[in-house]
Every structure is written in structure tokens, then in C-alpha cells.
Design a protein around this motif. Structure first.
Motif, PDB file in Angstrom:
ATOM      1  N   ALA A 201       7.760 -10.043   6.624  1.00 26.20           N
ATOM      2  CA  ALA A 201       6.360  -9.782   6.266  1.00 26.20           C
ATOM      3  C   ALA A 201       6.002  -8.328   6.510  1.00 26.20           C
ATOM      4  O   ALA A 201       5.304  -7.697   5.697  1.00 26.20           O
ATOM      5  CB  ALA A 201       5.435 -10.705   7.056  1.00 26.20           C
ATOM      6  N   LEU A 202       6.472  -7.758   7.618  1.00 23.00           N
ATOM      7  CA  LEU A 202       6.223  -6.343   7.893  1.00 23.00           C
ATOM      8  C   LEU A 202       6.890  -5.458   6.842  1.00 23.00           C
ATOM      9  O   LEU A 202       6.287  -4.504   6.341  1.00 23.00           O
ATOM     10  CB  LEU A 202       6.741  -5.988   9.279  1.00 23.00           C
ATOM     11  N   ALA A 203       8.144  -5.779   6.503  1.00 22.60           N
ATOM     12  CA  ALA A 203       8.855  -4.974   5.507  1.00 22.60           C
ATOM     13  C   ALA A 203       8.154  -5.049   4.153  1.00 22.60           C
ATOM     14  O   ALA A 203       8.050  -4.043   3.443  1.00 22.60           O
ATOM     15  CB  ALA A 203      10.300  -5.445   5.395  1.00 22.60           C
ATOM     16  N   ALA A 204       7.682  -6.248   3.785  1.00 28.54           N
ATOM     17  CA  ALA A 204       6.987  -6.411   2.506  1.00 28.54           C
ATOM     18  C   ALA A 204       5.707  -5.588   2.475  1.00 28.54           C
ATOM     19  O   ALA A 204       5.382  -4.951   1.461  1.00 28.54           O
ATOM     20  CB  ALA A 204       6.684  -7.888   2.260  1.00 28.54           C
ATOM     21  N   SER A 205       4.970  -5.599   3.580  1.00 30.03           N
ATOM     22  CA  SER A 205       3.736  -4.819   3.643  1.00 30.03           C
ATOM     23  C   SER A 205       4.032  -3.325   3.512  1.00 30.03           C
ATOM     24  O   SER A 205       3.377  -2.611   2.744  1.00 30.03           O
ATOM     25  CB  SER A 205       3.022  -5.110   4.967  1.00 30.03           C
ATOM     26  N   LEU A 206       5.034  -2.860   4.233  1.00 28.30           N
ATOM     27  CA  LEU A 206       5.399  -1.438   4.167  1.00 28.30           C
ATOM     28  C   LEU A 206       5.967  -1.067   2.801  1.00 28.30           C
ATOM     29  O   LEU A 206       5.784   0.062   2.328  1.00 28.30           O
ATOM     30  CB  LEU A 206       6.418  -1.115   5.260  1.00 28.30           C
ATOM     31  N   GLY A 207       6.661  -2.017   2.150  1.00 26.10           N
ATOM     32  CA  GLY A 207       7.256  -1.759   0.849  1.00 26.10           C
ATOM     33  C   GLY A 207       6.318  -1.985  -0.322  1.00 26.10           C
ATOM     34  O   GLY A 207       6.683  -1.702  -1.466  1.00 26.10           O
ATOM     35  N   ARG A 382      12.724  -0.737   9.873  1.00 23.57           N
ATOM     36  CA  ARG A 382      14.036  -0.244   9.458  1.00 23.57           C
ATOM     37  C   ARG A 382      14.366  -0.710   8.042  1.00 23.57           C
ATOM     38  O   ARG A 382      14.857   0.074   7.211  1.00 23.57           O
ATOM     39  CB  ARG A 382      15.101  -0.773  10.426  1.00 23.57           C
ATOM     40  N   PHE A 383      14.122  -1.989   7.769  1.00 19.43           N
ATOM     41  CA  PHE A 383      14.430  -2.520   6.438  1.00 19.43           C
ATOM     42  C   PHE A 383      13.638  -1.777   5.375  1.00 19.43           C
ATOM     43  O   PHE A 383      14.180  -1.381   4.335  1.00 19.43           O
ATOM     44  CB  PHE A 383      14.138  -4.023   6.382  1.00 19.43           C
ATOM     45  N   PHE A 388      13.419  -0.097   0.795  1.00 24.89           N
ATOM     46  CA  PHE A 388      12.309   0.150  -0.138  1.00 24.89           C
ATOM     47  C   PHE A 388      12.068   1.631  -0.394  1.00 24.89           C
ATOM     48  O   PHE A 388      11.240   1.989  -1.237  1.00 24.89           O
ATOM     49  CB  PHE A 388      11.022  -0.500   0.371  1.00 24.89           C
ATOM     50  N   SER A 389      12.757   2.502   0.317  1.00 25.41           N
ATOM     51  CA  SER A 389      12.574   3.934   0.092  1.00 25.41           C
ATOM     52  C   SER A 389      13.081   4.316  -1.295  1.00 25.41           C
ATOM     53  O   SER A 389      13.763   3.539  -1.962  1.00 25.41           O
ATOM     54  CB  SER A 389      13.331   4.726   1.167  1.00 25.41           C
ATOM     55  N   GLY A 390      12.766   5.537  -1.705  1.00 19.62           N
ATOM     56  CA  GLY A 390      13.062   5.963  -3.076  1.00 19.62           C
ATOM     57  C   GLY A 390      14.501   5.766  -3.501  1.00 19.62           C
ATOM     58  O   GLY A 390      14.774   5.372  -4.636  1.00 19.62           O
ATOM     59  N   GLN A 391      15.458   6.027  -2.616  1.00 20.29           N
ATOM     60  CA  GLN A 391      16.859   5.891  -2.973  1.00 20.29           C
ATOM     61  C   GLN A 391      17.478   4.599  -2.453  1.00 20.29           C
ATOM     62  O   GLN A 391      18.678   4.385  -2.603  1.00 20.29           O
ATOM     63  CB  GLN A 391      17.647   7.090  -2.428  1.00 20.29           C
ATOM     64  N   GLY A 392      16.683   3.728  -1.859  1.00 21.57           N
ATOM     65  CA  GLY A 392      17.185   2.443  -1.383  1.00 21.57           C
ATOM     66  C   GLY A 392      17.393   1.465  -2.523  1.00 21.57           C
ATOM     67  O   GLY A 392      16.953   1.692  -3.665  1.00 21.57           O
ATOM     68  N   PRO A 393      18.059   0.345  -2.260  1.00 21.74           N
ATOM     69  CA  PRO A 393      18.341  -0.641  -3.314  1.00 21.74           C
ATOM     70  C   PRO A 393      17.086  -1.170  -4.001  1.00 21.74           C
ATOM     71  O   PRO A 393      17.132  -1.535  -5.169  1.00 21.74           O
ATOM     72  CB  PRO A 393      19.058  -1.758  -2.568  1.00 21.74           C
ATOM     73  N   PHE A 394      15.967  -1.223  -3.271  1.00 15.75           N
ATOM     74  CA  PHE A 394      14.720  -1.714  -3.857  1.00 15.75           C
ATOM     75  C   PHE A 394      13.722  -0.589  -4.099  1.00 15.75           C
ATOM     76  O   PHE A 394      12.540  -0.827  -4.314  1.00 15.75           O
ATOM     77  CB  PHE A 394      14.073  -2.770  -2.949  1.00 15.75           C
TER      78      PHE A 394
END
Length: 408
Positions: A201-207, A382-383, A388-394
Motif C-alpha cells: 500500500a505504501l509503495a502504491a501510494s508513492l508510485g 525501497r520498492f 516505480f522510478s523512471g528507469q525501474g520496471p514500472f
């Protein structure tokens, strides 16, 4: 219908809880008094009578009521199922998180409900029926707003009535990408502080994405019906965190594991041929790094009021194909590298990048198996940063052309 309720000064409007008001649930079962959200469809539940799976998928991790209203107060009647572990300290009540226009605006619990008493030493469970309860949130800001009530991630929750002091309509489509995630109890949210602070849930919010969480405590076992559920669920991004439960349950040997992973990914790809798909290996878990399962509760610790887990296998059994987390990480890395030559949208993440040796020294797993609330926050951050960063898989670049990521 309009009802005056409990003389709180509000003229309450009761709105039936329907699937249109829920996000994160894949099925909604009608009950005598209301509805029960599920995270696996009925056909999948019918293929496995395991009580652990039934409990896990009915706990609404990531499931939230989402609606738009001018109301300044909300009441929600629910009937939770509380778990009691014989000999262990009492579990805290499940938490409901209120968000208004995406920002935290309240938190609380519901007392009462059913009770499930679990005796891990005897391997038994007893269910006792109980009454519904009410969670009230007041003092909401004036004007039209988006309201979300995230249900307790670790407490089966029957929804009975939603009351507001202004009309309700389903939330608007937020226009965000949908992230479908599958994993074990850690992804489910074990020992997180609340439903919006599980690491997914935290990763989704940040992403900035919409989460569908199929983290299933004790039940991330490469089940074919779970793969078909992932295949059939609309999503823009998919991740599968594989490994820990297979060791916990001592479910299969290396000979079966590799083909099972291939089959699981093949099934997902039948419905999502080019969707960014991330395979995540287990986070660090010292008791199972080099020691096979099964894992079991340490009953001497339970008798002293603490819950801990121990690995029951023998490291020498790796020679006969028993799985450890180290074996699983090596195999997942190999499988993703092999497949990625034909699948540019397939990616791999070593779970120790989310929680590794240095993290374990600072934030050890309290029961030797599950992270605490601070570790969930660290893993979510971390996730988001890695994936979710620009060059990450998502990252958005991958969403457009599939060229970015971590394959191999």
C-alpha cells in the motif's frame, strides 16, 4: 433510505454497500446482513478447501470503500472476525484507515464480531459468532470530496451498512495505472500498523498507482488457480513475490519448483502478454536462508507469551532437492534471465534489495518470519524507489515502450 441514528445530530442516509463502492476486491459475496469482500473469485476458492487460504483471501488487504460525497460524517457497520491464538498474547483489533482526497483523515477499529480461536499446538480452530459493531468518523471537511475507508488488512470484515449525512456516489475513475501484486503474508501485511501502511500500500501510494493486493498469508504456493486469477484480472502492472511460503510449507522440491514457476508465468502471460511483469525473490529471512522448511511455531516461546518461528529442516537436505531461500533466489534469477530473452517486459528483483543483511541487523524480524511496521515502511519506500522510478520496471518509460527495467 433515510434514518435518524443514535441522536448524533446527523440526518443519516443509508447507502447499500455494493461492488461499485469497493476497490481491491475480486469478488463480493452477499451475506444475510450485507456483503463479504473476497480477494479470490468463488471458482478459485472452490478448488482449494485449505482453511488457511480461506482465512487469508477473505481478509481484505488493500480493499477499500471508495466514494464521493459532501458528507461531514461517516458511519460503517461491520462484523469482523477476530483471531485468538491459544497461549499467545491478545491480538490488537483490526484498523480502518480513512482517507479524504488521498490524505489520512482518521483511524479506528470495530469491536465485537465473530471470534476464531486457533490452537496451533493442536492444529484446531473454533468459530464463535458475535455481534456487529460500528466505526464512526466525524468532522470531515465541507464540500464534495473523495473518501476512502481502507478495511483491516488482517481481519475478515463483513460490511453491513454505510451511513452518511449527504448522498454518496461511487468514486470517479482516478485514471491511474492498476498494479496487481501477489505474494505471501509479508505482502498481505503481517504486522504492519494499518491497511494503508502495508509495504504494497505504501509503495502504491508513492508510485501513484491503484493497488490490487493478492498477498495471501501462508498461501503464495504457485497454485494454478491463483495464476489464472492473475491472468484474468485487468491490470497495467503485475508483480509476483515467490518463495517464502514454499519453504515454510515444505511444499515441493527443486525438480517441481522450476517448471511450476514457468507454468505460473505462462498462465499470467496468456492474459497479459506484454504487461510489465516483475518477479521478486524472497526478502532476507535468516532462519530459512540455508535451512529448508517446514517452519513451525516455537511452542516454548508461546508459553512465555511470545510468538516465534523456527526452521525444522536440515541444511543437508538441500542435496536431495529441498528448497531454501538461497536455492529459490538462484533459480528465480536463472528462470527470469532465460525467459527475458523472449520477453522484454519480464523483470527480476532480488528481495534482499528490499530487506537485506544490513536491514536485519537494524530491524530484525520480531518473530523470525515477519517484518514489523517500521520494516514495512522501509520496504514500501525501497520498492517505490527501485520499481516505480523512471528507469525501474514500472517506470513510465516501461509503461510506454517496455524498454526500461531490471531483466536478468
Amino acid at each position: 433510505m433515510n434514518t435518524d441514528h443514535q441522536n448524533t445530530g446527523h440526518h443519516w442516509i443509508t447507502t447499500p454497500v455494493t461492488a461499485e463502492l469497493l476497490r481491491g476486491a475480486l469478488d463480493v459475496e452477499r451475506t444475510e446482513d450485507g456483503v463479504l469482500p473476497h480477494r479470490l473469485p468463488a471458482w478459485a476458492r472452490a478448488q482449494c478447501p485449505d482453511p488457511q487460504l480461506a482465512m487469508a483471501e477473505s481478509q481484505p488487504s488493500g480493499v477499500r470503500l471508495a466514494f464521493r460525497s459532501r458528507t461531514t460524517a461517516v458511519e460503517l457497520d461491520t462484523r469482523p472476525t477476530k483471531r485468538v491464538y491459544v497461549g499467545a498474547p491478545p491480538r490488537p483489533d483490526g484498523v480502518y484507515d480513512l482517507l479524504v482526497d488521498g490524505r489520512p483523515a482518521g483511524r479506528g477499529s470495530v469491536s465485537g464480531g465473530h471470534t476464531l480461536t486457533i490452537d496451533m499446538a493442536a492444529g484446531t480452530a473454533e468459530h464463535r459468532s458475535g455481534p456487529a459493531g460500528t466505526r464512526r468518523f466525524t468532522g470531515l471537511p465541507e464540500g464534495a470530496k473523495d473518501i476512502e475507508i481502507w478495511l483491516p488488512h488482517n481481519e475478515t470484515t463483513e460490511l453491513i451498512a454505510l451511513r452518511t449525512d449527504a448522498p454518496v456516489e461511487p468514486a470517479r475513475d482516478p485514471g491511474r495505472r492498476v498494479w496487481l501484486h501477489h505474494g505471501s503474508s509479508i505482502s498481505h501485511g503481517s504486522d504492519a500498523a494499518s491497511p494503508t501502511t502495508t509495504w504494497p500500500a505504501l509503495a502504491a501510494s508513492l508510485g501513484g498507482v491503484e493497488l490490487i493486493n493478492l498477498g495471501l498469508a501462508g498461501s503464495a504456493l504457485l497454485d494454478p488457480f491463483t495464476a489464472r486469477t492473475l491472468r484474468d484480472t485487468p491490470a497495467d502492472l503485475i508483480s509476483v513475490k515467490i518463495g517464502l511460503n514454499l519453504v515454510n510449507a515444505d511444499l515441493m522440491r527443486l525438480r517441481a519448483f522450476g517448471p511450476a514457476v514457468h507454468g505460473f508465468l505462462d498462465t499470467i502471460r496468456e492474459g497479459h502478454p506484454t504487461t510489465p511483469l516483475l518477479v521478486v525473490s524472497p526478502i532476507l529471512c535468516p532462519i530459512h536462508e540455508d535451512t529448508p522448511g517446514p517452519s513451525a511455531p516455537d511452542f516454548s516461546a508461546i508459553s512465555s507469551g511470545r510468538l516465534r518461528f523456527v526452521a525444522m529442516g536440515d541444511p543437508a537436505e538441500r542435496a536431495s532437492g529441498k528448497l531454501t531461500l538461497g536455492v529459490i533466489r538462484d533459480e528465480l534469477s536463472r528462470i527470469v534471465k532465460q525467459r527475458a530473452s523472449d520477453d522484454p517486459h519480464l523483470h527480476h528483483l532480488d528481495g534482499r534489495d528490499l530487506y537485506g543483511e544490513a536491514d536485519a541487523a537494524e530491524l530484525p524480524l520480531p518473530d523470525d518470519l515477519h517484518p514489523d511496521a517500521a520494516t514495512h515502511r522501509r520496504m514500501g519506500e525501497r520498492f517505490a524507489g527501485l520499481v516505480f522510478s523512471g528507469q525501474g520496471p514500472f517506470g513510465e518509460g516501461d509503461f510506454r515502450d517496455g524498454s526500461a527495467g531490471m531483466a536478468g
